[in-house]
Design a protein around this motif. Sequence first.
Motif, PDB file in Angstrom:
ATOM      1  N   TYR A 641       1.319  43.036   9.596  1.00  0.00           N
ATOM      2  CA  TYR A 641       0.771  43.552  10.581  1.00  0.00           C
ATOM      3  C   TYR A 641      -0.695  43.080  10.516  1.00  0.00           C
ATOM      4  N   GLY A 644      -1.402  39.291  10.933  1.00  0.00           N
ATOM      5  CA  GLY A 644      -0.846  39.013  12.393  1.00  0.00           C
ATOM      6  C   GLY A 644       0.440  38.211  12.391  1.00  0.00           C
ATOM      7  N   LYS A 647       3.292  41.600  15.430  1.00  0.00           N
ATOM      8  CA  LYS A 647       2.284  42.114  16.464  1.00  0.00           C
ATOM      9  C   LYS A 647       2.574  43.740  16.467  1.00  0.00           C
ATOM     10  N   GLU A 648       1.702  44.503  16.452  1.00  0.00           N
ATOM     11  CA  GLU A 648       1.818  45.906  16.494  1.00  0.00           C
ATOM     12  C   GLU A 648       2.238  46.194  17.950  1.00  0.00           C
ATOM     13  N   LYS A 649       2.888  47.202  18.263  1.00  0.00           N
ATOM     14  CA  LYS A 649       3.519  47.736  19.610  1.00  0.00           C
ATOM     15  C   LYS A 649       2.517  48.851  19.971  1.00  0.00           C
TER      16      LYS A 649
END
Length: 650
Positions: A641, A644, A647-649
């Motif tokens: 995370y 990169g 991707k975070e949700k």
Amino acid sequence: MDLKYIRLLSKQYPTIAEACTEIINLEAILNLPKGTEHFLTDVHGEHEQFVHVLKNGSGVVKRKVEELFKNSLMECEKKSLATLIYYPEQKLDLILKEEKNIDDWYKIALYRLIEICRYVSSIYTRSKVRKALPKDFAYIIEELLHDGNLYEDKEQYYDGIINTIIKTDRAREFIVSLSKLIQRLIIDRLHILGDIYDRGSRPDIILDTLMEYHSIDIQWGNHDVIWMAAAAGVKACVANALRISSRYSNLDIIEDVYGISILPLATFALEQYKDDPCELFLPKDCNDKVYSNNEKQLIAKIHKAIAIIQFKLEGEIIDRRPEFEMEHRLLFNNINFKEGSIDIKGKNYKLMDNNFPTIDPENPYKLTRGEEILIDKLSASFVNSEKLQKHVEFLFAKGSMYLKFNSNLLFHGCIPLNEDGSFRNMLIKGKNYCGKKLFDRFDTLVREGYFNKSNSTEKLYGMDVMWYLWIGPCSPLFGKEEMATFERYFIEDKECHIERKNPYYRLRESDEMCDMIFEEFGLDPRKSHIINGHVPIERKKGESPIKCNGRLLVIDGGFSRAYQEKTGIAGYTLIYDSMGLQLVAHNHFKSTEEAIINETDILSTTTILEKEKERKRVRDTDIGVELQREIEDLEKLLMSYRKGLIKEKL
């Protein structure tokens, strides 16, 4: 591959915050004390003693009561409180008849039970305790487990809950729920090292109890495999199960529990042995049942009829499987029917009973037409018994040939060895197996014998192996060169009754043997133990269950009443908690009624085998290793995370 797995993990923890929270949670769990493990073996249908030992956690409940109320309660009050935890429903029935001021009694009992519940739940996460809470009282119990004494503002709140429970006439149900919750929290994991069946009268009650247990594993014993094989339709094991049930006056479990009619067997036995007193086959008096002389005579005839059928069916398997190397057990071939004698290992013996109306001397292992019809009918009844199948499926779901758990190697009987101490080989389908690979191969074949639904050669081979595990010389569950069943029935000379044990039992004091076994099963010899049962320890003769300087523990001390005269005690159990290993020796258990009315517990002696210098934590267990792996995976997710890569949700 790592990134592919991390992407899957991100679906469960879609943000940095959620991944961090789980890491914090798992790290916290690793620092909790290790849960208590409870080991039992060879319970052999002794349901009352088994249930009591399960309820009292081999004395753990009593010890917790003593630790918590050491200076604040009298001994009689501690005994009464312990009995209430073991048998809440029955004890409350007695108290309601005797207690004049029941509301005051309820209030005192509730506060004491809540205090114990707080104490025993303190080693678990709130989440784990929450999952164990009874549905009807989950919210209330969770509130009460947060100590109100620490918060003066909440004292009235807690008092209000207790008073309302009593006022709404729910105190009885609440006490029952608390008592059962304490029983559950006392033991984190239960290990049964085989032989649930035979001799004692109600193995079904034991299995029903185990099926409700929260965390359990079972290592199959040779007596369990008989019933597993009978449920699969192995006719020789159907006969064995019936023979042993007849021998120990336990035919009730066949008819009343498993719904299998023995009328065809009784009819056949009366026809074939109507003028035969069958004195050698009278049932043993090892339980509380009382039979008339006529009933004993009928059981004796049934016993003899099914024993002869068993020997014939076993002969078929021995003849079909030369790789089992059991041709020397085809004893019918050695009988001189005219003289009533038999030749065994070059020596001639007189038979105590020479009435064999169903044996053809020219072809002694051939079933008569009547025997064929009978065993087909009985086998179909075992296969179609719904309750038996339910119990056997549970044995498969929770059971195995062995288990590695928290640096302990658990199995029922032995590791088959040669005289020189090396692992003994067995030829299975053209390939030699020994040590761990032999255990693994047996485990697979047993499952094939039961679960394979086709009438295939694989299923038949698996079924024959199930019988071999009961009686075979290389069976880890049997551990002897031969089972002298025929000799014990028909030959008076006790020299013939001796069953030579595998060299394992002679070598089990050897450090070299233990090291070899630990290495074979991938365990650290410096901190591991071998734990098994099967052969009762004769304590009355000075034998110790502690072998090889505590590295090998034999915890069969005669749970079955049939063995207690020999052992001098009523069983061993083992407790493994965060502070170390404790061996518990039990005296005879009178009855559940005696335990409830007179508040008599089993008199037990505890021996500290190992005491940890530092308390063991979850991080020191097998579960801890799994949690460490989860943490490592989550840390990779966190890094992905932050770099990169994923991707975070949000």
